[in-house]
Design a protein around this motif. Structure first.
Motif, PDB file in Angstrom:
ATOM      1  N   ARG A  99      45.032  37.972  35.939  1.00 34.68           N
ATOM      2  CA  ARG A  99      44.429  37.206  37.028  1.00 34.68           C
ATOM      3  C   ARG A  99      43.606  38.139  37.928  1.00 34.68           C
ATOM      4  N   GLY A 100      44.159  39.316  38.186  1.00 32.64           N
ATOM      5  CA  GLY A 100      43.409  40.288  38.976  1.00 32.64           C
ATOM      6  C   GLY A 100      42.122  40.696  38.284  1.00 32.64           C
ATOM      7  N   ASP A 101      42.169  40.896  36.959  1.00 35.50           N
ATOM      8  CA  ASP A 101      40.969  41.253  36.204  1.00 35.50           C
ATOM      9  C   ASP A 101      39.892  40.171  36.320  1.00 35.50           C
ATOM     10  N   LEU A 155      39.624  37.801  38.678  1.00 38.97           N
ATOM     11  CA  LEU A 155      39.130  37.716  40.059  1.00 38.97           C
ATOM     12  C   LEU A 155      38.163  38.852  40.369  1.00 38.97           C
ATOM     13  N   LEU A 156      38.477  40.034  39.864  1.00 36.71           N
ATOM     14  CA  LEU A 156      37.590  41.174  40.077  1.00 36.71           C
ATOM     15  C   LEU A 156      36.245  40.935  39.417  1.00 36.71           C
ATOM     16  N   THR A 215      37.318  40.533  45.376  1.00 32.85           N
ATOM     17  CA  THR A 215      38.067  41.787  45.383  1.00 32.85           C
ATOM     18  C   THR A 215      39.403  41.695  46.113  1.00 32.85           C
ATOM     19  N   ALA A 270      41.834  39.886  44.059  1.00 32.15           N
ATOM     20  CA  ALA A 270      42.214  40.708  42.903  1.00 32.15           C
ATOM     21  C   ALA A 270      43.254  41.741  43.312  1.00 32.15           C
ATOM     22  N   TYR A 280      47.040  42.139  41.745  1.00 29.57           N
ATOM     23  CA  TYR A 280      47.585  43.381  41.180  1.00 29.57           C
ATOM     24  C   TYR A 280      48.890  43.777  41.880  1.00 29.57           C
TER      25      TYR A 280
END
Length: 231
Positions: free
Chosen positions: A167-169, A171-172, A177, A180, A184
Motif C-alpha cells: 500500500r505504501g508503494d 501511495l508513493l 508521500t 505512504a 510503511y
C-alpha cells in the motif's frame, strides 16, 4: 373399523394386501436407495482418484520448477488447469505460471493467470494472497490506482505487513508521500521479529521518506545545561 380392534389374522391379511398393492413402489424405492448409495460411493472414489491425479501432476510441476525447466512447468500447469479446474492444485499451478511469467517480465500473462486463480480459489486466505500478487503486478504495470483498490479491499489483518508495504508503494507511486509514510510505519509495526526478512527493506523505505526512525538517527542531541556557579 379401526385397525387396533382387528384380530391378528385380519391384521395380517391387511398387511399382506397392502404389500401386494404397493410392491412396485417398495421395490422402486429400495432400488433407488441402492442406486443412490452406490452412486455416492462411486462419486467418492472418483473424487479421491481425481485428487490423487491432480496431486501427482502438481508434484511434477514443482519438480520442473525446481529443476529450472520453465517450459515443462508451464505445460504441466496448463494440463492441471484444464483437467482439474476446480481443485486447489490448479489454482496453485496458475500461481506458478504467474511467477514464471513475472520472471520473464511478461506482466500481462502474469495478470491473466492470477485473475484465473482468483476466480477459482476456494479459500479466503488464498484469495487474499492472490489479490496481493495481483496488486503487485498492477503496480509493476504502472496502474497504482488498481493496485490500491485491491489492497484496500483485503480483509483487515490478512497479510498485514505485506499489504501495508505494498500500500505504501502504491501511495508513493501516486505522489501521496505522507500517506505512504504512514503505511510503511503501520507495516513495520506488524513485524514483531527484529530479524524478520523484509523488515530491513521496510525500514529503508521509511528512512527514505524521512520517517521517525530516520529522523531520530540524525537528531542533534540537546546541549548540556550550564552548571550553576558555586556560591
Amino acid at each position: 373399523m379401526s385397525f387396533d380392534v382387528l384380530d391378528e389374522h385380519e391384521q395380517g391379511e391387511l398387511v399382506q394386501k397392502w404389500l401386494r398393492e404397493n410392491a412396485m413402489a417398495i421395490a422402486t424405492g429400495i432400488a433407488l436407495g441402492l442406486v443412490l448409495i452406490f452412486g455416492w460411493q462411486q462419486w467418492k472414489v472418483h473424487r479421491a482418484g481425481q485428487g490423487a491425479a491432480a496431486a501427482a501432476q502438481y508434484q511434477a510441476l514443482t519438480d520442473a520448477v525446481e529443476a529450472k525447466k520453465p517450459d515443462e512447468a508451464l505445460k504441466v500447469a496448463d494440463s492441471l488447469r484444464k483437467e482439474f479446474p476446480s481443485s486447489t492444485y490448479a489454482v496453485l499451478a496458475a500461481l506458478q505460471q504467474a511467477d514464471i511469467a513475472i520472471g520473464k517480465n511478461d506482466l500481462a500473462t502474469a495478470a491473466s493467470a492470477l485473475d484465473w486463480a482468483r476466480q477459482n480459489a476456494g479459500l479466503d486466505s488464498l484469495k487474499a494472497l492472490l489479490d496481493l500478487r495481483s496488486a503487485r503486478v498492477k503496480l509493476a504495470q504502472g496502474d497504482a490506482d488498481a493496485a490500491l483498490k485491491l489492497i484496500d479491499a483485503l480483509p483487515k489483518g490478512d497479510y498485514a505487513a505485506l499489504a501495508g508495504e505494498l500500500r505504501g508503494d502504491a501511495l508513493l507511486k501516486l505522489g501521496r508521500t505522507d500517506e505512504a509514510r504512514t503505511a510503511y510505519q503501520e507495516a513495520l509495526s506488524q513485524v514483531s521479529d527484529a530479524a524478520a526478512q523484509g523488515r530491513g527493506v521496510l525500514q529503508m523505505k521509511l528512512d527514505d521518506l524521512g520517517g521517525p526512525a530516520a529522523a531520530a538517527s540524525v537528531a542533534v542531541p540537546p546541549a548540556p545545561s550550564a552548571e550553576k556557579p558555586a556560591s
